[in-house]
Design an enzyme around this catalytic site. Structure first.
Site, PDB file in Angstrom:
ATOM      1  CG  ASP A  11      -1.538  -1.178   1.658  1.00  0.00           C
ATOM      2  OD1 ASP A  11      -1.499  -2.139   0.883  1.00  0.00           O
ATOM      3  OD2 ASP A  11      -2.095  -1.206   2.751  1.00  0.00           O
ATOM      4  CD  GLU A  28      -7.078  -4.942   4.251  1.00  0.00           C
ATOM      5  OE1 GLU A  28      -6.524  -5.708   5.025  1.00  0.00           O
ATOM      6  OE2 GLU A  28      -6.829  -4.919   3.036  1.00  0.00           O
ATOM      7  CD  GLN A  38       2.272  -1.150   5.199  1.00  0.00           C
ATOM      8  OE1 GLN A  38       2.063  -2.203   5.763  1.00  0.00           O
ATOM      9  NE2 GLN A  38       2.761  -0.086   5.836  1.00  0.00           N
ATOM     10  CD1 TRP A  82      -4.398  -7.456  -0.155  1.00  0.00           C
ATOM     11  CD2 TRP A  82      -2.437  -8.518  -0.021  1.00  0.00           C
ATOM     12  NE1 TRP A  82      -3.524  -6.636   0.525  1.00  0.00           N
ATOM     13  CE2 TRP A  82      -2.317  -7.269   0.618  1.00  0.00           C
ATOM     14  CE3 TRP A  82      -1.320  -9.362  -0.067  1.00  0.00           C
ATOM     15  CZ2 TRP A  82      -1.127  -6.838   1.222  1.00  0.00           C
ATOM     16  CZ3 TRP A  82      -0.137  -8.936   0.537  1.00  0.00           C
ATOM     17  CH2 TRP A  82      -0.054  -7.694   1.159  1.00  0.00           C
ATOM     18  NE  ARG A 141      -5.588  -4.232   8.187  1.00  0.00           N
ATOM     19  CZ  ARG A 141      -6.075  -5.437   8.436  1.00  0.00           C
ATOM     20  NH1 ARG A 141      -6.051  -5.923   9.670  1.00  0.00           N
ATOM     21  NH2 ARG A 141      -6.602  -6.161   7.460  1.00  0.00           N
ATOM     22  CG  ASP A 142      -5.071  -0.033   7.049  1.00  0.00           C
ATOM     23  OD1 ASP A 142      -3.988  -0.331   7.578  1.00  0.00           O
ATOM     24  OD2 ASP A 142      -5.743  -0.834   6.360  1.00  0.00           O
TER      25      ASP A 142
HETATM   26  C1  FRU Z   1      -3.875  -3.614   2.830  1.00  0.00           C
HETATM   27  C2  FRU Z   1      -3.234  -4.037   4.144  1.00  0.00           C
HETATM   28  C3  FRU Z   1      -3.550  -3.034   5.224  1.00  0.00           C
HETATM   29  C4  FRU Z   1      -2.395  -3.231   6.176  1.00  0.00           C
HETATM   30  C5  FRU Z   1      -1.255  -3.492   5.232  1.00  0.00           C
HETATM   31  C6  FRU Z   1      -0.221  -4.424   5.777  1.00  0.00           C
HETATM   32  O1  FRU Z   1      -3.244  -4.075   1.704  1.00  0.00           O
HETATM   33  O2  FRU Z   1      -3.668  -5.335   4.487  1.00  0.00           O
HETATM   34  O3  FRU Z   1      -4.807  -3.209   5.818  1.00  0.00           O
HETATM   35  O4  FRU Z   1      -2.168  -2.113   6.981  1.00  0.00           O
HETATM   36  O5  FRU Z   1      -1.818  -4.052   4.065  1.00  0.00           O
HETATM   37  O6  FRU Z   1       0.896  -4.458   4.951  1.00  0.00           O
END
Ligand code: FRU
Length: 525
Positions: free
Chosen positions: A55, A237, A71, A324, A185-186
């Site tokens: 991300d 997310e 990420q 994913w 999260r996020d």
């Molecule tokens: C989305 C995710 C987020 C998380 C990150 C982890 O692609 O799953 O929710 O913060 O990737 O790398």
């Protein structure tokens, strides 16, 4: 070799290994000529110098630089303990890699999040003369997850006083502990001027939670949205919340990525449009069908840049160009994944609801090399459109307007073909009213059962009898913008050699090319 020597040499190897593992990018093992020339390497999209990326994070524009954190797993080409990688661009076309911004610590690894410029120094982490850049991210604590606890994700902050070049974690982390929710999260944080407070938009399993704060440190829950609205085929997310202008009126857009549950399987990003009053988000788009930012398989976790100056006024978006379902398996070697082109989001009224158009940021025009205009004429048969071949880097932008007779049942579009007869097809079917991308025979597809296939999107043309295909072709991706971004499909593909031939095809004589242009694109590395 004596035992002592073996011990010495193995500890030397261990030390070397440790050094190699902690060396920040760029990867020193590759010569400058080889860099970014590897098979499948995107030539005008952002990708990490080496290793794994997912991300986009922390996207802010500050003092002439668009920051992109992402990420990042610096020790492997598959997902693992997350860091925030860092790059900047000044023109949205050329990128500069910077050292890793955030490393895992005793509270966990560094998952997705956002960044703000704390202009008034509300956090006290900088000064009013030098306002801090504050990153708000999720700490993911894997050891806690392994105990079976649900409390392993919580929100923390870090700050930089030197334009994002170096970062310090806030000693009082986490600033928002986990209230007992597994996927928590996020955080996307922005300043809500009317209420004079920070708003955090957070993904909490199957919904969004809005928190507010005066100082980025103390957070109060304001409301929740979405448990019963939108698509729910997977976990929510990476949200984003921002206002967009529509015919002089301001509406609020909420982006929510979900995985799985996308329209063509796996990961995708849905959106809602409505009102936000500093406490609640109220969705105003009628209907129960989810609205998607992109109908292709490869645009996930996308969010927008904050602090683009008002004189510019654009809302610019960048997504992670993968899914994913197979992100860890795509056949690249030294690095994995790229981002989409930067796109501008535009809001429009659409019947009773609202529609987001995504168009390539105008800066992408700087990539254009020589171009040719196409003569109007029948789109039937195979027409080799691109006499100027560039074997090493067949990179191009195509902009075609097709005309068809709405009473005919026709299928038409473009076929991209490599020397090895690998084909990627993008088209429209007037009977099914579907835009599609067929990547079944587009090159390497056997790394995942989820990769090959024909991916479709229902589409109501805006002008009966006419459809525009605007597409960008890099060495391993196609981004198709239909009718000025009313529908977008982003798809990865891995042809052994690039797609050198572009052909038009049509099942009916009545289909015509009304206007067309093709530009060769330049490499941006
Ligand atoms: C989305 C995710 C987020 C998380 C990150 C982890 O692609 O799953 O929710 O913060 O990737 O790398």
């Amino acid at each position: 070799m004596s035992l002592r020597k073996i011990l010495i040499s193995s500890s030397y190897i261990a030390a070397l290994f440790f050094f190699a593992c902690t060396t920040p990018s760029p990867d020193q093992s590759i010569s400058e000529e080889m860099r970014y020339t590897e098979q499948y390497r995107p030539q005008f999209h952002f990708s990490p110098d080496s290793m794994w990326m997912n991300d986009p994070n922390g996207m802010v524009y500050y003092e002439g630089e668009y920051h992109l954190f992402y990420q990042f797993h610096p020790h492997s080409t598959v997902w693992g303990p997350m860091h925030w990688g860092h790059a900047i661009t000044r023109d949205l076309v050329h990128w500069e890699h910077l050292p890793i911004a955030l490393y895992p610590d005793s509270l966990g690894t560094i998952f997705s999040g956002s960044a703000v410029i704390d202009w008034s120094n509300s956090s006290g982490l900088g000064s009013s003369e030098n306002p801090p850049l504050v990153a708000i991210f999720t700490h993911h604590n894997q050891s806690l997850a392994d105990t079976g606890s649900d409390l392993f994700q919580y929100q923390s902050i870090a700050y930089s006083l030197d334009k994002g070049r170096s970062w310090a974690k806030y000693p009082g982390n986490p600033v928002l502990p986990n209230p007992g929710i597994r996927d928590f999260r996020d955080p996307k944080v922005s300043w809500y001027a009317e209420g004079e407070k920070w708003i955090m938009t957070l993904a909490a399993h199957d919904r969004i939670m809005f928190y507010s704060s005066p100082d980025l440190i103390d957070w109060t829950l304001e409301s929740e949205f979405g448990a019963l609205t939108g698509a729910h085929g997977g976990v929510w997310e990476c949200p984003d919340l921002f206002p967009l202008d529509v015919e002089g009126e301001e509406k609020w857009v909420l982006l929510v990525s979900i995985n799985p549950g996308g329209p063509n399987g796996g990961s995708a990003t849905q959106y809602f449009v409505g009102e936000f009053d500093g406490k609640h988000f109220h969705n105003e788009n009628p209907g129960t069908d989810a609205l998607w930012i992109d109908h292709g398989k490869d645009n996930y976790a996308g969010v927008t840049w904050s602090y683009i100056p008002e004189v510019d006024g654009r809302r610019l978006f960048l997504g992670w160009m993968s899914n994913w379902q197979y992100a860890n398996q795509v056949p690249t070697e030294r690095w994995r994944s790229a981002m989409t082109l930067p796109r501008e989001l535009l809001l429009e009224r659409d019947g009773k609801g609202y529609l987001i158009r995504s168009v390539p940021a105008v800066e992408t025009e700087k990539l254009r090399g020589e171009g040719i205009r196409l003569e109007p004429g029948p789109a039937k048969g195979s027409l080799d459109l691109w006499p100027i071949k560039d074997r090493a880097y067949p990179l191009y932008e195509i902009d075609l307007v097709f005309e068809y007779d709405p009473s005919d049942e026709a299928e038409f579009g473009i076929v991209l073909e490599s020397e090895k007869q690998e084909q990627l097809i993008a088209g429209f079917n007037t009977r099914t009213r579907q835009v599609f991308v067929d990547r079944k025979a587009s090159g390497k597809t056997d790394f995942s059962e989820h990769f090959p296939g024909i991916h479709t999107a229902s589409y109501q043309v805006s002008r009966e009898g006419e459809i525009r295909f605007h597409a960008f072709i890099d060495l391993s991706s196609l981004e198709l913008f239909v009718d000025r971004g009313a529908l977008v499909m982003t798809e990865l593909c891995f042809p052994e050699s690039g797609f050198e031939h572009i052909q038009l095809y049509s099942s009916q004589e009545s289909v015509k090319l009304k206007t067309g242009a093709i530009y060769r694109l330049k490499r941006s590395w």
